[in-house]
Structures are given as C-alpha cells and as structure tokens.
Design a protein around this motif. Structure first.
Motif, PDB file in Angstrom:
ATOM      1  N   ALA A  12       1.075  -1.157   0.039  1.00  0.00           N
ATOM      2  CA  ALA A  12      -0.083  -0.028   0.024  1.00  0.00           C
ATOM      3  C   ALA A  12       0.902   1.285   0.100  1.00  0.00           C
ATOM      4  O   ALA A  12       0.412   2.229  -0.676  1.00  0.00           O
ATOM      5  N   ILE A  13       2.083   1.127   0.575  1.00  0.00           N
ATOM      6  CA  ILE A  13       2.815   2.480   0.691  1.00  0.00           C
ATOM      7  C   ILE A  13       3.397   2.751  -0.542  1.00  0.00           C
ATOM      8  O   ILE A  13       3.305   3.701  -1.182  1.00  0.00           O
ATOM      9  N   LYS A  14       3.823   1.521  -1.284  1.00  0.00           N
ATOM     10  CA  LYS A  14       4.164   1.717  -2.717  1.00  0.00           C
ATOM     11  C   LYS A  14       2.912   2.441  -3.851  1.00  0.00           C
ATOM     12  O   LYS A  14       3.425   3.134  -4.732  1.00  0.00           O
ATOM     13  N   ALA A  15       2.017   1.884  -3.431  1.00  0.00           N
ATOM     14  CA  ALA A  15       0.627   2.620  -4.410  1.00  0.00           C
ATOM     15  C   ALA A  15       0.647   4.149  -3.960  1.00  0.00           C
ATOM     16  O   ALA A  15       0.430   4.978  -4.863  1.00  0.00           O
ATOM     17  N   LEU A  16       0.635   4.393  -2.734  1.00  0.00           N
ATOM     18  CA  LEU A  16       0.573   5.847  -2.292  1.00  0.00           C
ATOM     19  C   LEU A  16       1.891   6.675  -2.893  1.00  0.00           C
ATOM     20  O   LEU A  16       1.593   7.851  -3.354  1.00  0.00           O
ATOM     21  N   GLU A  17       3.161   5.978  -2.968  1.00  0.00           N
ATOM     22  CA  GLU A  17       4.146   6.755  -3.480  1.00  0.00           C
ATOM     23  C   GLU A  17       3.898   7.120  -4.906  1.00  0.00           C
ATOM     24  O   GLU A  17       4.594   7.634  -5.655  1.00  0.00           O
ATOM     25  N   ALA A  18       3.188   6.273  -5.556  1.00  0.00           N
ATOM     26  CA  ALA A  18       2.954   6.585  -6.984  1.00  0.00           C
ATOM     27  C   ALA A  18       2.216   7.637  -7.268  1.00  0.00           C
ATOM     28  O   ALA A  18       2.025   8.204  -8.547  1.00  0.00           O
ATOM     29  N   PHE A  19       1.567   8.213  -6.343  1.00  0.00           N
ATOM     30  CA  PHE A  19       0.768   9.666  -6.507  1.00  0.00           C
ATOM     31  C   PHE A  19       1.438  10.792  -5.850  1.00  0.00           C
ATOM     32  O   PHE A  19       1.932  10.652  -4.761  1.00  0.00           O
ATOM     33  N   ALA A  20       1.227  12.086  -6.607  1.00  0.00           N
ATOM     34  CA  ALA A  20       1.827  13.159  -6.049  1.00  0.00           C
ATOM     35  C   ALA A  20       1.243  13.739  -4.691  1.00  0.00           C
ATOM     36  O   ALA A  20       1.938  14.181  -3.712  1.00  0.00           O
ATOM     37  N   GLY A  21      -0.134  13.279  -4.376  1.00  0.00           N
ATOM     38  CA  GLY A  21      -0.827  13.702  -2.998  1.00  0.00           C
ATOM     39  C   GLY A  21      -2.229  13.910  -3.427  1.00  0.00           C
ATOM     40  O   GLY A  21      -2.507  13.195  -4.611  1.00  0.00           O
ATOM     41  N   GLY A  22      -3.103  14.270  -2.734  1.00  0.00           N
ATOM     42  CA  GLY A  22      -4.531  14.336  -2.937  1.00  0.00           C
ATOM     43  C   GLY A  22      -5.059  13.211  -2.897  1.00  0.00           C
ATOM     44  O   GLY A  22      -6.095  13.192  -3.525  1.00  0.00           O
ATOM     45  N   VAL A  23      -4.702  12.010  -2.298  1.00  0.00           N
ATOM     46  CA  VAL A  23      -5.494  10.674  -2.190  1.00  0.00           C
ATOM     47  C   VAL A  23      -6.252  10.624  -1.103  1.00  0.00           C
ATOM     48  O   VAL A  23      -6.309  10.976  -0.069  1.00  0.00           O
ATOM     49  N   ILE A  24      -7.641  10.184  -1.543  1.00  0.00           N
ATOM     50  CA  ILE A  24      -8.617   9.806  -0.707  1.00  0.00           C
ATOM     51  C   ILE A  24      -8.393   8.150  -0.488  1.00  0.00           C
ATOM     52  O   ILE A  24      -8.680   7.344  -1.517  1.00  0.00           O
ATOM     53  N   LEU A  25      -7.915   7.504   0.509  1.00  0.00           N
ATOM     54  CA  LEU A  25      -7.509   6.227   0.777  1.00  0.00           C
ATOM     55  C   LEU A  25      -8.646   5.351   1.389  1.00  0.00           C
ATOM     56  O   LEU A  25      -9.008   5.555   2.515  1.00  0.00           O
ATOM     57  N   LEU A  26      -8.899   4.199   0.668  1.00  0.00           N
ATOM     58  CA  LEU A  26      -9.876   3.114   1.185  1.00  0.00           C
ATOM     59  C   LEU A  26      -8.800   1.933   1.679  1.00  0.00           C
ATOM     60  O   LEU A  26      -8.066   1.445   0.895  1.00  0.00           O
ATOM     61  N   ALA A  27      -8.793   1.774   3.091  1.00  0.00           N
ATOM     62  CA  ALA A  27      -7.827   0.867   3.474  1.00  0.00           C
ATOM     63  C   ALA A  27      -8.652  -0.032   4.637  1.00  0.00           C
ATOM     64  O   ALA A  27      -9.514   0.303   5.147  1.00  0.00           O
TER      65      ALA A  27
ATOM     66  N   VAL B 281      -5.648  12.975   1.871  1.00  0.00           N
ATOM     67  CA  VAL B 281      -6.691  13.988   2.381  1.00  0.00           C
ATOM     68  C   VAL B 281      -7.591  13.594   3.168  1.00  0.00           C
ATOM     69  O   VAL B 281      -8.374  14.098   3.806  1.00  0.00           O
ATOM     70  N   CYS B 282      -7.998  12.070   3.181  1.00  0.00           N
ATOM     71  CA  CYS B 282      -9.009  11.599   3.777  1.00  0.00           C
ATOM     72  C   CYS B 282      -8.286   9.993   3.949  1.00  0.00           C
ATOM     73  O   CYS B 282      -8.005   9.446   2.789  1.00  0.00           O
ATOM     74  N   LEU B 283      -8.555   9.491   5.070  1.00  0.00           N
ATOM     75  CA  LEU B 283      -8.616   7.953   5.352  1.00  0.00           C
ATOM     76  C   LEU B 283      -9.938   7.219   5.503  1.00  0.00           C
ATOM     77  O   LEU B 283     -10.668   7.707   6.639  1.00  0.00           O
ATOM     78  N   ILE B 284     -10.217   6.324   4.679  1.00  0.00           N
ATOM     79  CA  ILE B 284     -11.649   5.839   4.906  1.00  0.00           C
ATOM     80  C   ILE B 284     -11.250   4.363   5.263  1.00  0.00           C
ATOM     81  O   ILE B 284     -10.550   3.302   4.444  1.00  0.00           O
ATOM     82  N   LEU B 285     -11.654   3.803   6.416  1.00  0.00           N
ATOM     83  CA  LEU B 285     -11.542   2.523   7.040  1.00  0.00           C
ATOM     84  C   LEU B 285     -12.643   1.497   7.051  1.00  0.00           C
ATOM     85  O   LEU B 285     -13.605   1.961   7.254  1.00  0.00           O
ATOM     86  N   ILE B 286     -12.457   0.290   6.496  1.00  0.00           N
ATOM     87  CA  ILE B 286     -13.374  -0.766   6.453  1.00  0.00           C
ATOM     88  C   ILE B 286     -12.861  -1.976   7.291  1.00  0.00           C
ATOM     89  O   ILE B 286     -11.625  -2.099   7.346  1.00  0.00           O
ATOM     90  N   GLY B 287     -13.631  -2.937   7.610  1.00  0.00           N
ATOM     91  CA  GLY B 287     -13.320  -4.080   8.000  1.00  0.00           C
ATOM     92  C   GLY B 287     -12.954  -4.397   9.365  1.00  0.00           C
ATOM     93  O   GLY B 287     -12.625  -3.498  10.163  1.00  0.00           O
ATOM     94  N   GLU B 288     -12.293  -5.598   9.668  1.00  0.00           N
ATOM     95  CA  GLU B 288     -11.641  -5.992  11.089  1.00  0.00           C
ATOM     96  C   GLU B 288     -10.747  -5.122  11.580  1.00  0.00           C
ATOM     97  O   GLU B 288     -10.454  -4.942  12.443  1.00  0.00           O
ATOM     98  N   ALA B 289      -9.775  -4.492  10.522  1.00  0.00           N
ATOM     99  CA  ALA B 289      -8.826  -3.991  11.080  1.00  0.00           C
ATOM    100  C   ALA B 289      -9.050  -2.336  11.338  1.00  0.00           C
ATOM    101  O   ALA B 289      -8.138  -1.809  11.865  1.00  0.00           O
ATOM    102  N   THR B 290     -10.276  -1.836  11.481  1.00  0.00           N
ATOM    103  CA  THR B 290     -10.567  -0.512  11.464  1.00  0.00           C
ATOM    104  C   THR B 290     -10.021   0.026  12.761  1.00  0.00           C
ATOM    105  O   THR B 290      -9.624   1.156  12.813  1.00  0.00           O
ATOM    106  N   ALA B 291     -10.262  -0.625  13.837  1.00  0.00           N
ATOM    107  CA  ALA B 291     -10.131   0.096  15.216  1.00  0.00           C
ATOM    108  C   ALA B 291      -8.575   0.147  15.478  1.00  0.00           C
ATOM    109  O   ALA B 291      -7.844   1.201  15.599  1.00  0.00           O
TER     110      ALA B 291
END
Length: 452
Positions: free
Chosen positions: A338-353, A374-384
């Motif tokens: 996931a870090i490598k994916a984020l590194e592929a963009f300059a910024g302004g990412v709304i991330l679903l993780a 700019v926003c982290l959206i969390l789903i699933g068991e890992a959320t907490a």
C-alpha cells in the motif's frame, strides 16, 4: 521422484490441490484428495476429478487417513507445521508442495519469481516479454493457474514461468528454477511463518538448489535481498533504481539500461512505462533481467515495456468521474504494498484501507498516509487498530465505513477535482470477501455505478 503406483494424499481442495490430484492420478498414482471442509462448501467442480479415479475425503482430518501413504502433497493454504502434516512426517511420509511436484514432472525449464510484493505484475510482464523469444510460454503458480498442470502441458523446448509464494516454497526440496528472482522482502504472513526470519528462509528456498549454470536476479536496493547474493551458487544479476551497477539493470539519466556480459544497452526511458510507481520500474527491470539472460534485444524489451498496462487489481486505473481518478489496488494485502501505491501519486489521495488485519507494523504506512492523503476511509476488521495508529500519527480526517458501498459513496461525496480515490487496503480480504479479486471487482462495479 517417481509418483506412478504410489499412494498419495493431496491436502487442500483449492485450485492447486485439485489440479495436482488430477495430474498425479493421470500418471498412474493412487490419489486421495482431502479437505477439512464439507464437500458442499468447495467452490470447484469435482466431477472430472472423481471420473478420473481420485477418491475424496472431506470433513474431519484424523491420522487414520495417513495409513500406507508414500507422499502427502500440501496446498499453499496448508502450513508445513499443521498437525496433520507433522503427523505425516513423524510416520516417514514424504511431504511436498504442489510446486515441488510440478518441478519433478516438468520437462521445460522453470523461471521463477518471488517477493513480498510485485510478483504478479512481474510474472505477467515476463510472460509478455518471453513470448518474443518464439518459444511457447506457460504461466502458473500463485497467479491463479496451478503450476503442476502447466508443467505437464509444457514441452521440453517451451518455457514455464512460475509465480511462487512463501507458502508454496515451504514444501519444496529439489525445486531448481533455471532463473529465479527475489523482488523484495518485507514483513508479511508473520501469522503463518511466526517471524520475519522464517518468512525469509522460505523465500530463500527459491534458489537453494541452483548451481553455476543457473541465474539469480536480485533487488540491489533491498538490503535483505542484496545480501542473498553471498549465498547464491548461480550467477547473480542485480537490478536497481538507485545505484549504477557494474553489471545488471539500472537507471542512467532516467533511462533503463542493461549491462550484461560486457554489453551495455539503453532499453527505454522510465517514463515510457504505463505502469505507475518506482516499484513498477523495479518490476520491469526484474522482468528485463530474465529477457537479457535469455538473449532478447533491448529494442524488443522496450516495445513490450511501452505497451504493457497494469495488471488487474494492481494500481489499476478504473475511471475518471468529474475530474476525479479512481484506482483499484486490491492486491495490496500488506502495508508495504500500500505504501508503494501511495508513492505512485503526488498527493491528494482519498485512501480506502482495511480488511482482515495481519497485525503487521503500521508505522511507515501511517507516515505515508499523513504525507499523501486528504482522507483515510477504513473498513473491515482492521478498522479499530488502523484508526488507533492513525490518530497516534495525528491523522485526523478519518471516516469509518460500514461496507465497501459506504466507503465508495463517502469517497465520491467528498472528492474534489484532481484528487484520487485509491483502494489499497494493506490487509487481506477474508473478513468481507472471498479473496482480493472479489474485493477489487466489487470496488470497480461500485465506481461504474457512480458514473451511471
């Protein structure tokens, strides 16, 4: 090894287990396919298997099924330390992975790729490259096609490309690819292997049986991987995006360059690649290393590299809606990916993780999230746990979604022009989906629904 007329138990009724059971039965072994699931819970059609003469044992897996066995073949989902496997070893039964069986049966040379991340992209690109040799290419392993089936189909002058996971390498003994590559080693599957040392030891099995006639392709920029050169009996060829190498594949003035057997060639400019991110430059270099070893010319490599698009679920462009780009990186099942994916963009990412939490360290992941999102959206068991770590890193724009539908709808609601919505979960998918492919397909369908 001789499998004909041997009594063999195949454990695990997934793609590889069903395939290797059928292959072994067809070459004259007496095969039983075993799984702790109920037969009605198996997602694959077993009719052809039963018709070929394979017997089935579903449900409780007691030691009674180990009587008079010559071999136990374990699927990737079965740990080498599972109680039934340990019991088999104690009885003197030879335990092998499906990959080892494929190697034993193969007439064609095997070219193998492993690493924590990038295996599928590299394997798929390598397949495209090696079709340029004029040889027939067979692809199998961790990529969704059983390697044992491809091994049987391949003729002696064909090539077999194998994507190999640490799970598959646990059960090999003589496995000896002519060319092997290790792309990177970062913490993953610690819940299976126990610690990073065991995980790395499994990866190292990919080249353990190589000799001076074989080749090992290594990532010079990954310290753990680079050090493995000292253990190799084969010829080592490095690739690097950071260093100028005395031999290998590297960047020079932003050009991908090969230097092998004293011959230096420019392959192409790094920006000619359609796949995003520095990690994908490394994946392309690794694939090129195989091509160079096998005699492909730089211009042939360049043509394939320039035409190659991203593999499904790997930073895959989905669509642009109202000036906002949507990307599916569902294959990012660990923080490093996931870090490598984020590194592929300059910024302004709304991330679903989020998803099924592997309990890996999140420090670097959260640092990259703070820089790029700019926003982290969390789903699933890992959320907490993810949210707790995000707050520790002073990431405060966090949304907790109840489902993938909720996550995509919220991302669409808040996204502004020129921003990016990226699904890159850093987790496996088993809490909400059958696999990462299903997760990615659901995400893509939801994005398509937005456009409608």
């Amino acid at each position: 090894m001789i499998f004909k007329n041997k009594k063999i138990l195949v454990v695990g009724a997934g793609i590889s287990g069903i395939s290797v059971a059928k292959v072994l039965q067809e070459i004259g072994a007496q095969v039983c396919l075993s799984d702790s699931k109920k037969i009605e819970d198996v997602n694959h059609d077993l009719t052809g298997l039963i018709d070929s003469g394979v017997s089935l044992n579903f449900g409780e897996q007691g030691e009674a099924i180990l009587v008079d066995l010559d071999y136990m073949i374990i699927s990737p989902g079965i740990s080498i330390n599972a109680p039934l496997v340990l019991a088999a070893k104690a009885k003197g039964i030879i335990v092998l992975s499906e990959v080892e069986v494929a190697f034993q049966l193969a007439q064609a040379p095997i070219l193998a790729v492993t690493g924590t991340n990038g295996k599928t992209t590299t394997t798929t690109l390598l397949s495209s490259l090696l079709t340029q040799t004029g040889k027939k290419v067979h692809v199998g392993g961790n990529i969704g096609m059983a390697l044992s089936n491809e091994a049987i189909l391949a003729q002696a002058d064909d090539l077999i490309i194998a994507e190999i996971s640490s799970f598959q390498l646990e059960g090999v003994c003589d496995f000896k690819p002519h060319i092997a590559a290790i792309l990177n080693i970062t913490p993953d599957h610690i819940d299976r292997h126990g610690n990073l040392e065991n995980y790395q030891a499994a990866k190292e099995k990919i080249f353990a049986q190589q000799d001076e006639n074989d080749f090992l392709v290594l990532n010079y920029d990954d310290t753990k991987v680079a050090k493995l050169a000292a253990k190799s009996k084969g010829k080592v060829l490095f690739f690097s995006t950071k260093a100028t190498l005395r031999e290998g594949i590297f960047l020079e003035n932003h050009q991908i360059v090969s230097l092998f057997d004293g011959e230096k060639n420019i392959i192409c400019h790094k920006d000619d690649l359609q796949i995003k991110g520095e990690h994908n430059i490394q994946n392309a270099m690794a694939a090129c290393a195989f091509g160079i070893i096998l005699g492909l010319k730089a211009e042939v490599l360049a043509k394939v590299l320039k035409e190659f698009k991203s593999v499904e679920h790997r930073i895959e462009f989905v669509d642009t809606i109202n000036g906002i780009e949507y990307y599916n990186d569902s294959k990012a099942t660990n923080p490093e990916s996931a870090i490598k994916a984020l590194e592929a963009f300059a910024g302004g990412v709304i991330l679903l993780a989020g998803g099924h939490d592997k309990m890996t360290d999140l420090t670097q992941f959260m640092q990259e999230i703070k820089k790029k999102t700019v926003c982290l959206i969390l789903i699933g068991e890992a959320t907490a746990r993810f949210k707790e770590n995000a707050l520790k890193h002073k990431i405060d724009n966090i949304y907790t979604a109840t489902s993938m539908e909720d996550a995509v709808a919220y991302a669409h609601k808040i996204a502004k022009i020129n921003q990016v919505v990226l699904l890159s979960p850093a987790c496996s998918s088993y809490d909400m989906f059958k696999n990462y492919e299903e997760r990615g397909k659901v995400f893509k369908q939801l994005v398509k629904n937005l456009k409608r």
